[in-house]
Structures are given as structure tokens and as C-alpha cells.
Design an enzyme around this catalytic site. Structure first.
Site, mmCIF file in Angstrom:
data_model
loop_
_atom_site.group_PDB
_atom_site.id
_atom_site.type_symbol
_atom_site.label_atom_id
_atom_site.label_comp_id
_atom_site.label_asym_id
_atom_site.label_seq_id
_atom_site.Cartn_x
_atom_site.Cartn_y
_atom_site.Cartn_z
ATOM 1 N N CYS A 2 0.859 -1.179 0.000
ATOM 2 C CA CYS A 2 0.000 0.000 0.000
ATOM 3 C C CYS A 2 0.896 1.230 0.000
ATOM 4 O O CYS A 2 2.108 1.141 0.097
ATOM 5 C CB CYS A 2 -0.864 0.024 1.258
ATOM 6 N N TRP A 74 -3.667 -1.751 -1.155
ATOM 7 C CA TRP A 74 -3.581 -2.971 -1.960
ATOM 8 C C TRP A 74 -3.985 -4.080 -0.993
ATOM 9 O O TRP A 74 -3.209 -4.445 -0.096
ATOM 10 C CB TRP A 74 -2.164 -3.198 -2.474
ATOM 11 N N ASN A 100 0.838 -0.256 6.090
ATOM 12 C CA ASN A 100 1.247 -1.001 4.894
ATOM 13 C C ASN A 100 2.044 -2.196 5.388
ATOM 14 O O ASN A 100 3.038 -2.039 6.088
ATOM 15 C CB ASN A 100 2.121 -0.119 3.981
ATOM 16 N N GLU A 486 7.340 -20.151 -20.636
ATOM 17 C CA GLU A 486 7.248 -18.833 -19.991
ATOM 18 C C GLU A 486 8.351 -17.906 -20.501
ATOM 19 O O GLU A 486 8.110 -16.740 -20.804
ATOM 20 C CB GLU A 486 7.324 -19.006 -18.477
ATOM 21 N N LYS A 490 7.694 -14.334 -22.442
ATOM 22 C CA LYS A 490 8.300 -13.059 -22.015
ATOM 23 C C LYS A 490 8.987 -12.382 -23.186
ATOM 24 O O LYS A 490 8.799 -11.203 -23.429
ATOM 25 C CB LYS A 490 9.316 -13.308 -20.883
ATOM 26 N N HIS A 509 10.943 -34.044 -33.588
ATOM 27 C CA HIS A 509 9.642 -34.265 -34.271
ATOM 28 C C HIS A 509 9.240 -33.062 -35.111
ATOM 29 O O HIS A 509 8.072 -32.868 -35.409
ATOM 30 C CB HIS A 509 8.571 -34.566 -33.212
HETATM 31 C C1 AGP Z 1 1.851 -12.540 -19.074
HETATM 32 O O1 AGP Z 1 3.121 -11.928 -19.185
HETATM 33 C C2 AGP Z 1 0.829 -11.868 -19.929
HETATM 34 N N1 AGP Z 1 0.737 -10.500 -19.634
HETATM 35 C C3 AGP Z 1 -0.492 -12.599 -19.991
HETATM 36 O O2 AGP Z 1 -0.254 -13.815 -20.648
HETATM 37 C C4 AGP Z 1 -1.197 -12.930 -18.652
HETATM 38 O O3 AGP Z 1 -0.443 -13.879 -17.934
HETATM 39 C C5 AGP Z 1 -2.573 -13.522 -18.968
HETATM 40 O O4 AGP Z 1 -3.333 -12.552 -19.634
HETATM 41 C C6 AGP Z 1 -3.326 -14.013 -17.730
HETATM 42 O O5 AGP Z 1 -3.591 -12.923 -16.884
HETATM 43 P P1 AGP Z 1 -4.096 -13.229 -15.401
HETATM 44 O O6 AGP Z 1 -2.999 -13.988 -14.727
HETATM 45 O O7 AGP Z 1 -4.317 -11.879 -14.805
HETATM 46 O O8 AGP Z 1 -5.333 -14.041 -15.492
#
Ligand code: AGP
Length: 613
Positions: A2, A74, A100, A486, A490, A509
Site C-alpha cells: 500500500c 492494496w 502497509n 514462460e 516473455k 519431431h
Molecule cells: C503474461 O506476461 C501476460 N501479460 C499474460 O499472458 C497474462 O499472464 C494472462 O493474460 C493471464 O492474466 P491473469 O494472470 O491476470 O489471469
């Protein structure tokens, strides 16, 4: 987290307080409030919503006064609402407090105070502080600063507080532990804030309180600081050197980088009050009533989108490894339309940082309609998904402003690991010795992330190599396959370089046809179980002139020999590698995007929360 702000001096407090909240709105924005102190009353105005809603709420009200505090929230405990907004009042409405942080032992303190006759008006952990302080102030017959000190000596957890009282309407009392407090010095006036952005336009002369320090601020008097253990301390006044914009980002160039560097803290917060290594106890209050349901589930179905989906894939490994219950992970957008078979003894877990993703919400409604139990893992307290599920656990990662999710992912995986450990211990599926080792190792993860972050410069050099390519491949096996996905997400979402994540063994494959000197290949090669196989995957790439960027465990030899670039991460349990290995991939994507001149916090075509289909 917060935002807190306080002012005492010769100016009107209200405009300074509200402007300070706007400066810190990135720290939390689900409710806001202000308290203005007079010799005969404390006026408190607070409401759910953003700072602008608070301003609307205050229109036409008495906003006079030269001493006040304000808070933008928050939520961590207690949904966003008017009564859960700060400031919180003492029972006699003579004292007000803003906070906070997270009070870990708030339930014990709350019960004791209720037994003494105190009535709580909110569901927050913070409110125990004000009643504890008033109780000591009255019953121990000590002054307010001493009452604050004695109260904080009973508190476990983190806090940054400011306390005001009509008995001393020209004084602010502030204290911190684990959450920041900065004190600004004006001419016969004091400012207090969570960070410099709220006070830099008035003064650059500041003092940064240290943990377990309490400061009493009265214009005309020198700053007095004591520790919770009642030891006087002195501080040197420093000068704020960075710009306002930098301050809002904590001195980082982008929110994304700030959030990457917040991860030691956010991962620790996601475990706070849930992992007790001394007692070997893992417990998640939010799902404790559903533990039996989970243990007797026919299946666990995880639904999510994007990065949260990747966290779900790690969850599949964790749950199947530790509690031997079948797990399916589904893209929420696919799940909601394919008329899935859902049994009443299924348990669905929805994962979402924002708690507002439309596809995930729809998947939840479908699962509920078919009679399944639905749990949630969210980062936003009181969000739609948090309210739509039967129960759940918050990740407590704090606001994630950058569109690319970073600290939310590592916090999600941490919560999934806590869930799996808690259930495995309940079910007796793993030997006590192994359980104890996993619990101890999980506690060490935040400091291991800290170690990885020190590698930022060498990761930046690798980014300088990657930035000129149009494509990239990310490979991983087992727990590291979701990390490959992931890492690729990114890179593509903030640098716009096309990147794909693949199971390493899947190369033969099809994707191996892509390999040539123009295809950098990032390999997460920390696996213990299938290390040799990853080595041979790397050799297949090298044989076709592919360039290898590898993430290895400290002390690795074989993969390092084959790699063009190497990132070493601390040794850890295989199941925790996704938390550690994702951090260098976040930094890699971040630096490539910056070098490509992208708008890192607001990449094109994307939104932080996808609330539409
Ligand atoms: C992640 O880097 C993206 N910005 C996006 O894939 C995100 O994870 C996805 O939209 C899900 O969002 P949420 O976790 O708020 O549901």
C-alpha cells in the site's frame, strides 16, 4: 503493498496528502482514505475505489487541518470495501492509523482484543494495531509513542504505520518493519511516505527509517527515533537524488524491472505466515477447509491463461509428484468452449494474477455449473475470480504494473508448491525427512533469487547477442518445459521477437528443421533426472550450427562446454527450479526489449488484464 503518506506543519494537509496518494497509486489502488487531525476530533474520509473517488467523496466536507495521514490500499486481508479502507479508528475515535504490510499474528491479537471488549469494524489485519495501541495507551497509562512501541513489540509480520491523535494534534508517529518509511524535512514541517515520490516536490532532505524504528515528528522539535526495544537512535539527513518518475518506479527504468527485483520480497510474502520451518508446518488458511476435498479429488483441473497457465503446468508436476492425484491443465479459453467432462468430485483450480481474466472467469462458471469445487489462486484481493471461487489463496505479490507478468508467476508457483507440500504431508505421501528437506529448501528460495539478480550484467550481454535475431527457441524438460514456455512468452510479448517454447525431446519431431546459425536456442538444462538427454538435445542443435544459451545449475560442466552463453543458477530441488530459472529469462527478455527500443511496461496490442474474450 500500500501507499502511506503523512504531513504535519503550517500548510493545509489535505492537498499534500491527496497529491501524495496520486504519486503512490501504483503501490495499491483498490481503496483510499484520509484522516485530518484537530484538537477536538479526527475527521476520517475513506472509500473503495481509486484516489479520484476519494476526492469526489471529500467534496463539500471539512478538509481543513495542518496534520493528517492518508492511505491507498492494496488489499491483503479483507476485500476492498469502504470499511476495510484505511485509516482505521480507535474505539473512542481519538486515534487514527494507517498501515502497509502484513500482520501475521493478527488473528491471535484480534481474538484477545475482542475478549477485552473491542469491536472490530473491518476484516483487515491492520485494525488490530489501532485497538492494541489504544488498549495499551489506556491500560498501561503510557503516552502514545510508548503505547505504539509496546504494541509493535507484540506484532509479528511487516508494517509501515503512521498514527495520529487528538491528544497531540500536531504530531505524527511513524514506525516500520519490512515495509518502507521515508521522513521528509521541511521548514517547521514533516512529511512521511512509503517512498520519495510523495514528498520530493516539497523537500529532498530525507531520513530512511530502519526496521523496528519508531519516529515522533512534531514541528519545531527535532526528530526523535527509538527502536521497538526502546533504544534511542540518530539518523543523518540525506538528499533524494533521483527524479519523480524514477521514484515511482523505485529508481528502476521500468515497472517490469522493479517487479523482477521485487521477487525476493514477493516470494517471501507469498510464504509469509504459511511456512513454518521450525515446526515443519505448511498451511494455507484460505483452503484449509478444502484440504480433504482436494485429497479425495478424482482429478485436479487447473484453468488459466498466459503466464498463469504456465504456472499451472508447474503445478501439474508438483501435485502429481507429491500427492499422486491426476492433474489436467487447460487454457481457460479452450476449456470453456469444448464442453469438457467435469465430475462433481473434480477440483478446479483457477490461477490468475489480475483475478479479472474473462476466459478464466467463464471457465470457473462452467465448472461450478457442473458441480465441481472451484478454488482460486489470485493476486488481487476481492477480484472477480477471488469472489467467484469457493475458496483460495492469494499470492501476496503486491501490485504488478508491468504488462509482462514476472513476480506474479514466481508467487503463483510458490503458492502451488505450498499447496502440494501441505497436502503431501497430510496424505503422508512423502517420507517426513524428504518433506522437511523440501520445506527448508523452499524457505531458501528468496535468497537464491537474490543471488541470481546479481547476474544481471552478464544476462544483459547475452541480450545484446539475442536482440538482432528474429526468432528464438526455448527448450526444457519435465519441470523446465513450462519454464521454456514462460521464457518464450516473455521474449515475444515485450520485444516482439518470435519465440517458441518446446519440450526439449520434441525437437526431433519437427522444430529441429528450424535450427541454423540464425536460431538462438535457450535451453533450461538443470534437470537431474534427464540431464544426459538434455545434453544430447544440445548436441543435436550444435551439429546444425545452432547457438546455445543455457541455464545450468551452479558447478555444471558438460552443458557449459557445449554452450555459447551460460547462466548459472543456485542448486535447488528440481521442483523449485521453475521459480529460479524463470528469473534470468525475465531479465533476458527485459534487456532485449529495451535494446530493441520497445515500450516495455506497455507492449503493443497487450493489456494488463484481459477482461474481454
Ligand atoms: C503474461 O506476461 C501476460 N501479460 C499474460 O499472458 C497474462 O499472464 C494472462 O493474460 C493471464 O492474466 P491473469 O494472470 O491476470 O489471469
Amino acid at each position: 503493498m500500500c501507499g502511506i503518506v503523512g504531513y504535519v506543519g503550517n500548510k493545509d494537509a489535505y492537498p499534500i496528502l491527496v497529491k501524495g496518494l496520486y504519486r503512490m497509486e501504483y503501490r495499491g489502488y483498490d481503496s483510499a482514505g484520509v484522516a485530518l487531525v484537530h484538537s477536538d476530533k479526527v475527521e476520517v474520509y475513506k472509500c473503495q475505489g481509486r484516489v479520484k473517488d476519494l476526492e469526489t467523496f471529500c467534496e463539500g466536507k471539512d478538509i481543513s487541518g495542518n496534520c493528517g495521514i492518508a492511505h491507498t490500499r492494496w488489499a491483503t486481508h479483507g476485500e476492498p470495501s469502504n470499511q476495510n479502507a484505511h485509516p482505521h479508528f480507535s474505539s473512542d475515535r481519538k486515534i487514527a492509523l494507517i498501515h502497509n504490510g502484513i500482520i501475521e499474528n493478527h488473528l491471535v491479537l484480534r481474538d484477545a482484543l475482542i475478549k477485552q471488549g473491542y469491536e472490530f469494524t473491518s476484516d483487515t489485519d491492520s485494525e488490530v494495531l489501532i485497538h492494541l495501541i489504544e488498549d495499551i495507551n489506556k491500560n498501561e497509562n503510557v503516552d502514545l509513542p510508548e503505547a505504539v512501541r509496546l504494541a509493535l513489540s507484540q506484532v509479528q509480520g511487516t508494517y509501515a504505520i503512521i498514527v495520529v491523535s487528538i491528544d497531540d494534534p500536531h504530531t505524527l508517529i511513524t514506525a516500520r518493519k519490512g515495509s518502507p518509511v521515508i521522513i521528509g524535512f521541511g521548514k517547521d514541517e514533516y512529511y512521511v511516505a512509503s517512498d520519495g515520490s510523495a514528498l520530493v516536490e516539497y523537500t529532498k532532505k530525507v531520513v530512511y527509517l530502519n526496521d523496528e524504528e519508531i519516529a515522533v515528528l512534531t514541528p519545531g522539535n527535532d526528530l526523535t527515533v527509538k527502536t521497538v526495544k526502546n533504544k534511542r537512535v540518530s539518523h543523518y539527513i540525506q538528499q533524494i537524488q533521483i527524479s519523480l518518475d524514477q521514484l515511482e518506479k523505485g529508481g528502476y527504468e521500468h515497472f517490469m524491472l522493479k517487479e523482477i527485483y521485487e521477487q525476493p520480497r514477493s516470494i517471501a510474502d507469498s510464504m509469509r505466515g504459511r511456512l513454518n520451518v521450525k515446526k515443519d508446518v505448511v498451511s494455507l488458511g484460505g483452503i484449509v477447509e478444502y484440504e480433504d476435498r482436494l485429497l479425495s479429488a478424482r482429478r485436479i483441473i487447473i484453468v488459466a491463461c498466459g503466464t498463469s497457465y504456465h504456472a499451472g503446468l508447474v503445478g501439474e508436476h508438483l501435485f502429481e509428484d507429491l500427492i499422486r492425484i491426476p492433474v489436467e491443465v487447460e487454457y481457460a479459453s479452450e476449456f470453456r468452449y469444448r464442453n469438457p467432462i467435469i465430475y462433481e468430485d473434480d477440483v478446479v483450480i483457477a490461477i490468475s494474477q489480475s483475478g479479472e481474466t474473462a476466459d478464466t472467469l467463464a471457465a470457473i462458471e462452467l465448472a461450478k455449473k457442473k458441480g465441481a469445487t472451484v478454488l482460486g489462486i489470485c493476486n488481487v484481493v476481492g477480484s472477480s475470480i477471488a469472489r467467484a471461487t469457493d475458496a483460495g489463496s492469494y499470492t501476496h505479490a503486491g501490485p504488478e504494473i508491468g504488462v509482462a507478468s514476472t513476480k506474479a508467476f514466481t508467487a503463483q508457483v510458490t503458492v502451488l508448491a505450498l499447496m502440494a507440500l501441505c497436502l503431501a504431508n497430510r496424505k503422508g505421501k512423502i517420507p517426513q525427512k524428504r518433506y522437511k528437506k523440501l520445506v527448508e529448501e523452499l524457505e531458501s528460495i528468496p535468497s537464491k533469487v537474490e543471488t541470481i539478480l546479481k547476474d544481471n550484467e552478464s544476462i544483459k550481454q547475452i541480450a545484446n547477442y539475442m536482440k538482432d535475431f528474429s526468432n528464438a527457441l526455448y527448450l526444457g524438460r519435465n519441470y523446465n518445459y513450462p519454464v521454456a514456455l514462460e521464457g518464450a512468452l516473455k521474449l515475444k510479448e515485450i520485444s516482439y521477437i518470435h519465440a517458441e517454447g518446446y519440450p526439449a525431446a520434441e525437437m526431433k519431431h519437427g522444430p529441429i528443421a528450424l535450427i541454423d546459425e540464425d536460431m538462438p536456442v535457450v535451453v533450461i538444462a538443470t534437470n537431474k533426472g534427464s540431464y544426459e538427454k538434455v545434453v544430447s538435445n544440445i548436441q543435436e542443435v550444435k551439429a546444425r550450427k545452432g547457438k546455445i544459451i543455457s541455464i545450468v545449475s551452479e558447478g555444471d560442466v558438460d552443458v557449459k562446454k557445449l554452450s555459447d552463453y551460460v547462466i548459472e543458477i543456485p542448486e535447488t530441488e528440481e521442483m523449485y527450479v521453475p521459480i529460479l530459472a524463470s528469473v534470468p529469462l525475465q531479465l533476458l527478455a527485459y534487456h532485449v526489449a529495451v535494446m530493441c527500443g520497445r515500450d516495455v511496461d506497455r507492449p503493443r496490442n497487450l493489456a494488463k488484464s484481459v477482461t474481454v474474450e
